[in-house]
Design an enzyme around this catalytic site. Structure first.
Site, PDB file in Angstrom:
ATOM      1  N   GLY A 104       0.836  -1.208   0.000  1.00  0.00           N
ATOM      2  CA  GLY A 104       0.000   0.000   0.000  1.00  0.00           C
ATOM      3  C   GLY A 104       0.864   1.248   0.000  1.00  0.00           C
ATOM      4  O   GLY A 104       0.565   2.230  -0.695  1.00  0.00           O
ATOM      5  N   ASP A 127       5.760  -9.379   6.317  1.00  0.00           N
ATOM      6  CA  ASP A 127       5.020 -10.392   5.544  1.00  0.00           C
ATOM      7  C   ASP A 127       5.815 -10.996   4.381  1.00  0.00           C
ATOM      8  O   ASP A 127       5.469 -12.072   3.901  1.00  0.00           O
ATOM      9  CB  ASP A 127       3.725  -9.778   4.991  1.00  0.00           C
ATOM     10  CG  ASP A 127       2.814  -9.269   6.100  1.00  0.00           C
ATOM     11  OD1 ASP A 127       3.029  -9.646   7.259  1.00  0.00           O
ATOM     12  OD2 ASP A 127       1.892  -8.482   5.801  1.00  0.00           O
TER      13      ASP A 127
HETATM   14  O1  F6P Z   1       1.492  -6.321   7.463  1.00  0.00           O
HETATM   15  C1  F6P Z   1       2.039  -6.640   8.699  1.00  0.00           C
HETATM   16  C2  F6P Z   1       1.010  -7.269   9.596  1.00  0.00           C
HETATM   17  O2  F6P Z   1       1.608  -7.530  10.832  1.00  0.00           O
HETATM   18  C3  F6P Z   1       0.346  -8.512   9.040  1.00  0.00           C
HETATM   19  O3  F6P Z   1       1.141  -9.658   9.196  1.00  0.00           O
HETATM   20  C4  F6P Z   1      -0.921  -8.544   9.825  1.00  0.00           C
HETATM   21  O4  F6P Z   1      -1.939  -9.187   9.089  1.00  0.00           O
HETATM   22  C5  F6P Z   1      -1.243  -7.088  10.008  1.00  0.00           C
HETATM   23  O5  F6P Z   1      -0.051  -6.372   9.811  1.00  0.00           O
HETATM   24  C6  F6P Z   1      -1.802  -6.736  11.351  1.00  0.00           C
HETATM   25  O6  F6P Z   1      -2.131  -5.389  11.347  1.00  0.00           O
HETATM   26  P1  F6P Z   1      -2.538  -4.555  12.625  1.00  0.00           P
HETATM   27  O7  F6P Z   1      -1.277  -4.028  13.226  1.00  0.00           O
HETATM   28  O8  F6P Z   1      -3.405  -3.484  12.080  1.00  0.00           O
HETATM   29  O9  F6P Z   1      -3.242  -5.492  13.560  1.00  0.00           O
END
Ligand code: F6P
Length: 324
Positions: A104, A127
């Protein structure tokens, strides 16, 4: 180039601070001022900026998170928000921008380039889902954190003859789960890339027990369609072992960066500044076969995932299962 801005965007990842430090160091050595933009694109819209000095970044390479914080900004996707962000870059005299983030964030970079801003993208996400580069910043640490957690918890599970299911982060990408599963020699693995069902996982668990494993370890990825609770229930009822489900969660994002992530952070930080000094823009940095490179930002989206089925098969061979 006299002034460079830096921001982090999207989910944070270990190594962001090391990269910020490398950018500041390279800029100071080349008489360039660095402006840290707090809270990603949102902070840029709100003009939440501050100069970064060597003192500000002293010793930050050893810690996760980001001293300039990060965010996912919905406002940046709107025309007024985006225009405000571009205006603030001009207002602060920022001639080049370095963005550390994931998919993004890179889309945001391309929009800024189209608006005439000089931008370099650094892939920062645990990721590992930017497939033009073999590694993204933070992935190595996330895997290490998952491996350490599983390794520790395995001991208590073993002592109690329990089965255990670990869920790894990664959004739609199963790389953290895959790498961790191989490293801990997990008895079963489920990632969405190879489409595994609950009954197949239970079958692999039974296979492990047939070979004498008393405390089977299962690793699943966040993107896997398998529901952890349901899987725990099925293992417990079908193999008659008390079974626990553990979401490793934010431990994967909060760990101190590994040497590898710190090294990537430094190399990419230096390269990003170096490219801006040469007036280059619209580029993302990456690594392949241990060599760092840069490529046009537009190419980033076109590279599809090559999931490491060979690694899945290593694990399957280890457990006497047929290859996929
Ligand atoms: O993109 C990184 C990540 O940690 C993903 O592995 C996970 O799905 C997401 O972000 C979790 O996001 P948040 O911090 O909004 O819970």
């Amino acid at each position: 180039m006299r002034k460079i801005g830096i921001l982090c965007s999207g989910g944070d990842c270990p190594g962001m601070n090391a990269c910020i430090k490398a950018v500041v160091g390279t800029c100071v050595s080349n008489d360039i001022e660095v402006i840290g933009i707090n809270r990603g694109y949102q902070g840029l819209i709100e003009n939440d900026v501050r100069p970064l000095t060597l003192l500000d970044v002293a010793n930050i390479e050893t810690i996760a998170g980001s001293i300039i914080k990060t965010s996912r900004s919905a406002e940046f996707m709107t025309e007024p928000g985006f225009n405000q962000a571009v205006a603030n870059l001009k207002k602060n005299g920022i001639e080049g921008l370095i963005v550390i983030g994931g998919n993004g964030s890179f889309r945001g970079c391309r929009d800024l380039v189209n608006a005439g801003v000089k931008v370099i993208g650094i892939p920062g996400t645990i990721d590992n889902d930017l497939f033009y580069t073999e590694r993204s910043l933070g992935f190595d640490t996330a895997v290490q954190q998952a491996v350490d957690t599983i390794t520790d918890i395995k001991q208590t599970m073993y002592a109690n003859d329990r089965a255990v299911v670990f869920k790894c982060m990664g959004r739609h990408c199963g790389d953290i789960a895959l790498h961790a599963a191989v490293a801990v020699e997990a008895d079963a693995l489920a990632v969405n890339e190879v489409g595994y069902s609950i009954s197949e996982v239970v079958r692999d668990v039974k296979n492990a027990m047939k070979h004498g494993i008393t405390s089977p370890v299962v690793v699943i990825s966040e993107g896997s369609p398998i529901d952890m609770e349901e899987l725990v229930f099925e293992i417990q009822s079908q193999v008659h072992l008390t079974t626990r489900g553990i979401e490793i969660g934010y431990l994967q994002r909060g760990g101190a960066p590994t040497y590898y992530d710190r090294m990537l952070a430094v190399r990419w930080g230096v390269l990003a500044v170096d490219m801006l000094r040469q007036d280059l823009t619209n580029l993302a940095v990456g690594i392949k076969n241990d060599k760092i490179f840069s490529c046009p930002l537009i190419e980033v989206e076109n590279v599809l995932q090559e999931f490491r089925v060979d690694m899945v098969n290593d694990l399957r061979t280890l457990h006497g299962l047929c290859k996929l």
